[in-house]
Design a protein around this motif. Structure first.
Motif, PDB file in Angstrom:
ATOM      1  N   GLY A 124      39.374  -2.291 -15.066  1.00 51.82           N
ATOM      2  CA  GLY A 124      39.021  -3.538 -15.743  1.00 51.82           C
ATOM      3  C   GLY A 124      38.532  -4.587 -14.770  1.00 51.82           C
ATOM      4  N   LEU A 125      37.725  -4.148 -13.794  1.00 55.25           N
ATOM      5  CA  LEU A 125      37.243  -5.058 -12.756  1.00 55.25           C
ATOM      6  C   LEU A 125      36.055  -5.859 -13.281  1.00 55.25           C
ATOM      7  CD1 LEU A 125      37.505  -5.721  -9.600  1.00 55.25           C
ATOM      8  CD2 LEU A 125      35.494  -4.243  -9.385  1.00 55.25           C
ATOM      9  N   ALA A 126      36.147  -7.186 -13.120  1.00 50.81           N
ATOM     10  CA  ALA A 126      35.005  -8.058 -13.398  1.00 50.81           C
ATOM     11  C   ALA A 126      34.207  -8.178 -12.102  1.00 50.81           C
ATOM     12  CB  ALA A 126      35.480  -9.432 -13.860  1.00 50.81           C
ATOM     13  N   PRO A 127      33.091  -7.460 -11.961  1.00 53.63           N
ATOM     14  CA  PRO A 127      32.366  -7.429 -10.691  1.00 53.63           C
ATOM     15  C   PRO A 127      31.524  -8.690 -10.490  1.00 53.63           C
ATOM     16  CG  PRO A 127      31.236  -6.067 -12.286  1.00 53.63           C
ATOM     17  CD  PRO A 127      32.479  -6.584 -12.968  1.00 53.63           C
ATOM     18  N   SER A 128      31.398  -9.076  -9.240  1.00 49.24           N
ATOM     19  CA  SER A 128      30.494 -10.168  -8.906  1.00 49.24           C
ATOM     20  C   SER A 128      29.056  -9.681  -8.988  1.00 49.24           C
ATOM     21  CB  SER A 128      30.784 -10.685  -7.497  1.00 49.24           C
ATOM     22  OG  SER A 128      30.471  -9.679  -6.543  1.00 49.24           O
ATOM     23  N   ASP A 129      28.109 -10.616  -8.999  1.00 51.68           N
ATOM     24  CA  ASP A 129      26.692 -10.222  -9.008  1.00 51.68           C
ATOM     25  C   ASP A 129      26.364  -9.402  -7.760  1.00 51.68           C
ATOM     26  OD1 ASP A 129      26.310 -11.531 -11.389  1.00 51.68           O
ATOM     27  OD2 ASP A 129      25.605 -13.394 -10.451  1.00 51.68           O
ATOM     28  N   ARG A 130      26.988  -9.733  -6.647  1.00 49.48           N
ATOM     29  CA  ARG A 130      26.742  -9.009  -5.404  1.00 49.48           C
ATOM     30  C   ARG A 130      27.170  -7.553  -5.523  1.00 49.48           C
ATOM     31  NH1 ARG A 130      30.025 -10.015   0.165  1.00 49.48           N
ATOM     32  NH2 ARG A 130      28.615  -8.948   1.614  1.00 49.48           N
ATOM     33  N   LEU A 131      28.323  -7.304  -6.144  1.00 48.12           N
ATOM     34  CA  LEU A 131      28.781  -5.936  -6.320  1.00 48.12           C
ATOM     35  C   LEU A 131      27.889  -5.197  -7.305  1.00 48.12           C
ATOM     36  CD1 LEU A 131      30.772  -3.679  -5.765  1.00 48.12           C
ATOM     37  CD2 LEU A 131      32.276  -4.632  -7.523  1.00 48.12           C
ATOM     38  N   ARG A 132      27.469  -5.858  -8.357  1.00 44.76           N
ATOM     39  CA  ARG A 132      26.584  -5.213  -9.327  1.00 44.76           C
ATOM     40  C   ARG A 132      25.290  -4.748  -8.655  1.00 44.76           C
ATOM     41  NH1 ARG A 132      28.079  -5.742 -14.612  1.00 44.76           N
ATOM     42  NH2 ARG A 132      29.628  -7.340 -15.128  1.00 44.76           N
ATOM     43  N   ARG A 133      24.757  -5.584  -7.780  1.00 42.16           N
ATOM     44  CA  ARG A 133      23.516  -5.196  -7.078  1.00 42.16           C
ATOM     45  C   ARG A 133      23.761  -4.003  -6.167  1.00 42.16           C
ATOM     46  NH1 ARG A 133      22.983 -10.912  -6.759  1.00 42.16           N
ATOM     47  NH2 ARG A 133      23.828 -10.896  -4.624  1.00 42.16           N
ATOM     48  N   ALA A 134      24.918  -4.002  -5.478  1.00 42.07           N
ATOM     49  CA  ALA A 134      25.235  -2.886  -4.587  1.00 42.07           C
ATOM     50  C   ALA A 134      25.357  -1.583  -5.367  1.00 42.07           C
ATOM     51  CB  ALA A 134      26.531  -3.184  -3.828  1.00 42.07           C
ATOM     52  N   LEU A 135      26.017  -1.642  -6.520  1.00 44.38           N
ATOM     53  CA  LEU A 135      26.181  -0.438  -7.334  1.00 44.38           C
ATOM     54  C   LEU A 135      24.853   0.030  -7.914  1.00 44.38           C
ATOM     55  CD1 LEU A 135      29.487  -1.313  -9.249  1.00 44.38           C
ATOM     56  CD2 LEU A 135      29.218   0.036  -7.159  1.00 44.38           C
ATOM     57  N   ALA A 136      24.006  -0.929  -8.297  1.00 41.79           N
ATOM     58  CA  ALA A 136      22.705  -0.573  -8.865  1.00 41.79           C
ATOM     59  C   ALA A 136      21.812   0.082  -7.819  1.00 41.79           C
ATOM     60  CB  ALA A 136      22.030  -1.820  -9.440  1.00 41.79           C
ATOM     61  N   THR A 137      21.911  -0.376  -6.573  1.00 44.63           N
ATOM     62  CA  THR A 137      21.127   0.228  -5.495  1.00 44.63           C
ATOM     63  C   THR A 137      21.627   1.643  -5.219  1.00 44.63           C
ATOM     64  OG1 THR A 137      20.770  -1.957  -4.536  1.00 44.63           O
ATOM     65  CG2 THR A 137      20.363  -0.042  -3.122  1.00 44.63           C
ATOM     66  N   GLY A 138      22.957   1.781  -5.080  1.00 44.68           N
ATOM     67  CA  GLY A 138      23.578   3.097  -5.026  1.00 44.68           C
ATOM     68  C   GLY A 138      23.355   3.897  -3.769  1.00 44.68           C
ATOM     69  N   THR A 139      22.929   3.279  -2.684  1.00 48.70           N
ATOM     70  CA  THR A 139      22.755   4.016  -1.442  1.00 48.70           C
ATOM     71  C   THR A 139      24.082   4.085  -0.681  1.00 48.70           C
ATOM     72  OG1 THR A 139      22.177   2.053  -0.142  1.00 48.70           O
ATOM     73  CG2 THR A 139      20.391   3.192  -1.290  1.00 48.70           C
ATOM     74  N   ARG A 140      24.131   5.004   0.295  1.00 41.59           N
ATOM     75  CA  ARG A 140      25.359   5.127   1.089  1.00 41.59           C
ATOM     76  C   ARG A 140      25.698   3.800   1.770  1.00 41.59           C
ATOM     77  NH1 ARG A 140      25.591   9.937   5.349  1.00 41.59           N
ATOM     78  NH2 ARG A 140      25.379  11.050   3.347  1.00 41.59           N
ATOM     79  N   ARG A 141      24.676   3.114   2.205  1.00 39.71           N
ATOM     80  CA  ARG A 141      24.904   1.845   2.901  1.00 39.71           C
ATOM     81  C   ARG A 141      25.457   0.786   1.965  1.00 39.71           C
ATOM     82  NH1 ARG A 141      20.349  -1.632   6.325  1.00 39.71           N
ATOM     83  NH2 ARG A 141      21.742  -3.379   6.869  1.00 39.71           N
ATOM     84  N   THR A 142      24.879   0.625   0.789  1.00 39.04           N
ATOM     85  CA  THR A 142      25.337  -0.443  -0.113  1.00 39.04           C
ATOM     86  C   THR A 142      26.704  -0.136  -0.713  1.00 39.04           C
ATOM     87  OG1 THR A 142      24.207   0.499  -2.046  1.00 39.04           O
ATOM     88  CG2 THR A 142      22.974  -1.077  -0.689  1.00 39.04           C
ATOM     89  N   LEU A 143      27.054   1.177  -0.794  1.00 36.81           N
ATOM     90  CA  LEU A 143      28.347   1.537  -1.368  1.00 36.81           C
ATOM     91  C   LEU A 143      29.471   1.510  -0.337  1.00 36.81           C
ATOM     92  CD1 LEU A 143      27.365   4.465  -3.764  1.00 36.81           C
ATOM     93  CD2 LEU A 143      27.574   2.017  -4.261  1.00 36.81           C
ATOM     94  N   ASP A 144      29.125   1.257   0.923  1.00 40.32           N
ATOM     95  CA  ASP A 144      30.131   1.064   1.969  1.00 40.32           C
ATOM     96  C   ASP A 144      30.412  -0.427   2.070  1.00 40.32           C
ATOM     97  OD1 ASP A 144      31.731   0.921   4.180  1.00 40.32           O
ATOM     98  OD2 ASP A 144      30.424   2.101   5.493  1.00 40.32           O
ATOM     99  N   LEU A 145      31.557  -0.853   1.543  1.00 40.72           N
ATOM    100  CA  LEU A 145      31.906  -2.277   1.528  1.00 40.72           C
ATOM    101  C   LEU A 145      32.512  -2.727   2.852  1.00 40.72           C
ATOM    102  CD1 LEU A 145      33.377  -2.603  -2.084  1.00 40.72           C
ATOM    103  CD2 LEU A 145      30.994  -2.537  -1.301  1.00 40.72           C
ATOM    104  N   GLU A 146      32.606  -1.826   3.821  1.00 43.10           N
ATOM    105  CA  GLU A 146      32.991  -2.086   5.207  1.00 43.10           C
ATOM    106  C   GLU A 146      34.444  -2.507   5.354  1.00 43.10           C
ATOM    107  OE1 GLU A 146      30.105  -4.703   6.936  1.00 43.10           O
ATOM    108  OE2 GLU A 146      28.573  -3.124   7.004  1.00 43.10           O
TER     109      GLU A 146
END
Length: 364
Positions: free
Chosen positions: A146-168
């Motif tokens: 039930g996570l309310a994602p930020s716009d930043r997370l939504r963009r990362a998930l939409a991009t879906g690359t290994r780099r964007t999915l690594d939240l570091e």
């Protein structure tokens, strides 16, 4: 410590858990439920050959901090935390222990005799030990439901690359039911998968790899109590066994170091209830409540006590402390063991620190 966060305006919803980027302080998302927070951590297993107990056999849970001291003193003592005994192995003269050894566990390949103690008494000795390598284990994911994602997370998930999915690196910030900061966990999260949540259409269930520090099962009741809010009566920890008291003290410390304390005027009279001081966590829990009330913090070790006496933790020197039932602490903590096995008087050291910090202690 929970860093200052800048919550996206569209995601200022109320939730117990907030995932926050450690670098920017920006929020990835907020949710009310996390799966995988409470689970048993991966434990090291050791077989102690030629085990000779000092007194009673070592069975079941052994202690929060077990020190392995080389008999030749060629190396420093090693620490095995939250140790449990699996008993003798195959009827031989060995003993099998498990525990957490990530911090300063025994070195690989050591073959010389060692003695073991739990900080209060010597447990026994062995002629050598060996680490039993466990089968390869896969860490379960941490699931933010039930996570309310930020716009930043939504963009990362939409991009879906290994780099964007690594939240570091991120903090999982945890608040109690009153909305007050309680504690946090440091993560190095990588997104494993996500899907729409059954809670609401604009929420997701996010699975993360890279969870670092799970909360063991024995601490779960302590956490559940604190998640409802801080205690309103002193001594709520008194019936707990030592490792649960340690978990209680950890939460007291983390919460207490975030609070802004109003220092009392000098000359204040404090009163310490010493009836339940049968171990080291109990000593600091009772002292914290004497100074700052139920659930209060005033040091969790000698160095932290020194810091608290300097101010900003509800205390201004000079002051007085009436210590009731001090005989209980003296009975249990006047002959404790340092890591290398030297005996010392913890009560006397605490009294010395208090006196040097301007606290005049009397007993009844």
């Amino acid at each position: 410590m929970i860093p200052t966060v800048h919550v996206d305006r569209d995601h200022r919803g109320q939730g117990r858990y907030t995932l926050t980027d450690t670098g920017s302080g920006r929020v990835w998302g907020v949710c009310a439920e996390v799966e995988g927070l409470f689970r048993e951590p991966l434990r090291g297993t050791y077989e102690l050959f030629g085990w000779v107990p000092d007194g009673a056999e070592v069975r079941g849970w052994v202690g929060s901090r077990i020190w392995l001291v080389p008999e030749d003193r060629a190396l420093d003592a090693w620490l095995l935390e939250d140790a449990e005994s699996l008993g003798q192995h195959g009827g031989a003269d060995g003993l099998v222990l498990t525990g957490l050894d990530d911090y300063e566990g025994p070195p690989e390949g050591h073959r010389a005799p060692v003695r073991l103690h739990d900080g209060y008494r010597w447990l026994g000795s062995c002629r050598e030990f060996a680490r039993v390598l466990p089968p390869e284990q896969v860490e379960p994911p941490l699931v933010l439901r039930g996570l309310a994602p930020s716009d930043r997370l939504r963009r990362a998930l939409a991009t879906g690359t290994r780099r964007t999915l690594d939240l570091e690196e991120a903090w999982l910030e945890i608040r109690d039911d009153r909305g007050e900061p309680l504690t946090d966990r440091l993560l190095r999260p990588k997104v494993r998968t996500w899907q729409p949540s059954s809670c609401r259409t604009d929420m997701i269930d996010l699975e993360l790899d890279g969870y670092v520090a799970p909360v063991p099962g024995y601490a779960q009741p302590v956490w559940e109590r604190w998640l409802t809010g801080p205690p309103d009566t002193a001594g709520a920890w008194a019936a707990l066994e030592t490792r649960q008291r340690g978990a209680w003290l950890d939460l007291v410390r983390e919460r207490g170091c975030r609070l802004k304390h109003q220092d009392r005027q000098s000359g204040h009279a404090y009163e310490l209830d010493g009836r339940h001081i049968t171990d080291e966590p109990g000593l600091y829990l009772a002292l914290g409540e004497a100074v700052n009330g139920p659930g209060g913090y005033f040091g969790g070790c000698l160095d932290a006590l020194v810091d608290c006496l300097r101010g900003n933790f509800g205390y201004t020197a000079p002051a007085t402390l009436l210590w009731r039932d001090a005989t209980t602490a003296r009975e249990h903590l006047s002959r404790v063991l340092a890591p290398e096995g030297e005996q010392y008087d913890l009560v006397a050291l605490v009294l010395e620190v208090l006196t040097n910090g301007g606290m005049h202690v009397t007993f009844r």
